[in-house]
Motif scaffolding. Sequence first.
Motif, PDB file in Angstrom:
ATOM      1  N   VAL A   7       3.764  -4.696   7.806  1.00 19.72           N
ATOM      2  CA  VAL A   7       2.832  -5.311   6.873  1.00 19.72           C
ATOM      3  C   VAL A   7       3.495  -5.401   5.503  1.00 19.72           C
ATOM      4  N   ASN A   8       3.063  -6.341   4.693  1.00 20.33           N
ATOM      5  CA  ASN A   8       3.574  -6.479   3.338  1.00 20.33           C
ATOM      6  C   ASN A   8       2.657  -5.835   2.310  1.00 20.33           C
ATOM      7  N   THR A   9       1.350  -5.857   2.608  1.00 24.63           N
ATOM      8  CA  THR A   9       0.353  -5.384   1.647  1.00 24.63           C
ATOM      9  C   THR A   9      -0.696  -4.535   2.346  1.00 24.63           C
ATOM     10  N   LEU A  10      -1.129  -3.477   1.681  1.00 24.05           N
ATOM     11  CA  LEU A  10      -2.220  -2.645   2.180  1.00 24.05           C
ATOM     12  C   LEU A  10      -3.453  -2.905   1.322  1.00 24.05           C
ATOM     13  N   LYS A  11      -4.636  -2.910   1.962  1.00 24.03           N
ATOM     14  CA  LYS A  11      -5.901  -3.081   1.248  1.00 24.03           C
ATOM     15  C   LYS A  11      -6.885  -2.034   1.751  1.00 24.03           C
ATOM     16  N   ASP A  12      -7.920  -1.766   0.936  1.00 20.83           N
ATOM     17  CA  ASP A  12      -8.949  -0.842   1.383  1.00 20.83           C
ATOM     18  C   ASP A  12      -9.827  -1.521   2.443  1.00 20.83           C
ATOM     19  N   ALA A  13     -10.798  -0.788   2.994  1.00 20.04           N
ATOM     20  CA  ALA A  13     -11.629  -1.298   4.091  1.00 20.04           C
ATOM     21  C   ALA A  13     -12.405  -2.550   3.711  1.00 20.04           C
ATOM     22  N   SER A  18      -5.454  -4.107  -3.301  1.00 21.41           N
ATOM     23  CA  SER A  18      -4.222  -4.254  -2.533  1.00 21.41           C
ATOM     24  C   SER A  18      -3.036  -3.631  -3.263  1.00 21.41           C
ATOM     25  N   ILE A  19      -2.084  -3.197  -2.455  1.00 19.12           N
ATOM     26  CA  ILE A  19      -0.842  -2.628  -2.977  1.00 19.12           C
ATOM     27  C   ILE A  19       0.273  -2.946  -1.993  1.00 19.12           C
ATOM     28  N   ALA A  20       1.426  -3.282  -2.513  1.00 15.88           N
ATOM     29  CA  ALA A  20       2.568  -3.601  -1.658  1.00 15.88           C
ATOM     30  C   ALA A  20       3.078  -2.335  -0.973  1.00 15.88           C
ATOM     31  N   THR A  21       3.460  -2.459   0.296  1.00 19.66           N
ATOM     32  CA  THR A  21       3.976  -1.292   1.013  1.00 19.66           C
ATOM     33  C   THR A  21       5.262  -0.775   0.387  1.00 19.66           C
ATOM     34  N   SER A  22       6.046  -1.642  -0.243  1.00 17.53           N
ATOM     35  CA  SER A  22       7.280  -1.184  -0.905  1.00 17.53           C
ATOM     36  C   SER A  22       6.952  -0.256  -2.066  1.00 17.53           C
ATOM     37  N   PHE A  23       5.817  -0.497  -2.739  1.00 15.25           N
ATOM     38  CA  PHE A  23       5.399   0.379  -3.832  1.00 15.25           C
ATOM     39  C   PHE A  23       4.989   1.740  -3.290  1.00 15.25           C
ATOM     40  N   VAL A  24       4.288   1.749  -2.178  1.00 13.73           N
ATOM     41  CA  VAL A  24       3.844   3.001  -1.571  1.00 13.73           C
ATOM     42  C   VAL A  24       5.059   3.823  -1.135  1.00 13.73           C
ATOM     43  N   ALA A  25       5.988   3.188  -0.441  1.00 15.11           N
ATOM     44  CA  ALA A  25       7.173   3.904   0.048  1.00 15.11           C
ATOM     45  C   ALA A  25       8.072   4.355  -1.100  1.00 15.11           C
ATOM     46  N   GLY A  26       8.267   3.494  -2.088  1.00 15.13           N
ATOM     47  CA  GLY A  26       9.166   3.827  -3.193  1.00 15.13           C
ATOM     48  C   GLY A  26       8.562   4.774  -4.202  1.00 15.13           C
TER      49      GLY A  26
END
Length: 135
Positions: A7-13, A18-26
Amino acid sequence: MASELRVNTLKDAAGNNSIATSFVAGGSAKSFINFNGTGTPAIRKSFNVSSLDDNGTGLFDVNFSSAMGDVNYTLTGGTGNSASANELFMFAFAGNNATPQAPTTSNYAVKIANPAGTAFADAPFTMATVHGDLA
């Protein structure tokens, strides 16, 4: 069978925030530790920490379970003593003397001293967090 979720972006239910998965991992902490450094040192809680070495009064090595990608990660930490409101300790990422010791990809050294910096001291509350890239 292993599976993979791409996935490229995560969102709440609700589909918001939304937040980019690269931001979460980094931006996520790659390691943390909370330990009691008095007596026989004991890890209270940790993530990506395989062990804690006691190298003498106020001197510790924190060892990673999974190595960091390079030595250019950041360390944030603090320490204190609940026994006396007037007794605080300085927290430094250094080796077994006053000379700073560079972190490695497998561990980093911690030095705890009294406020004047004149003696090493054990502290009942020591915490540290690491941010950077894993190997």
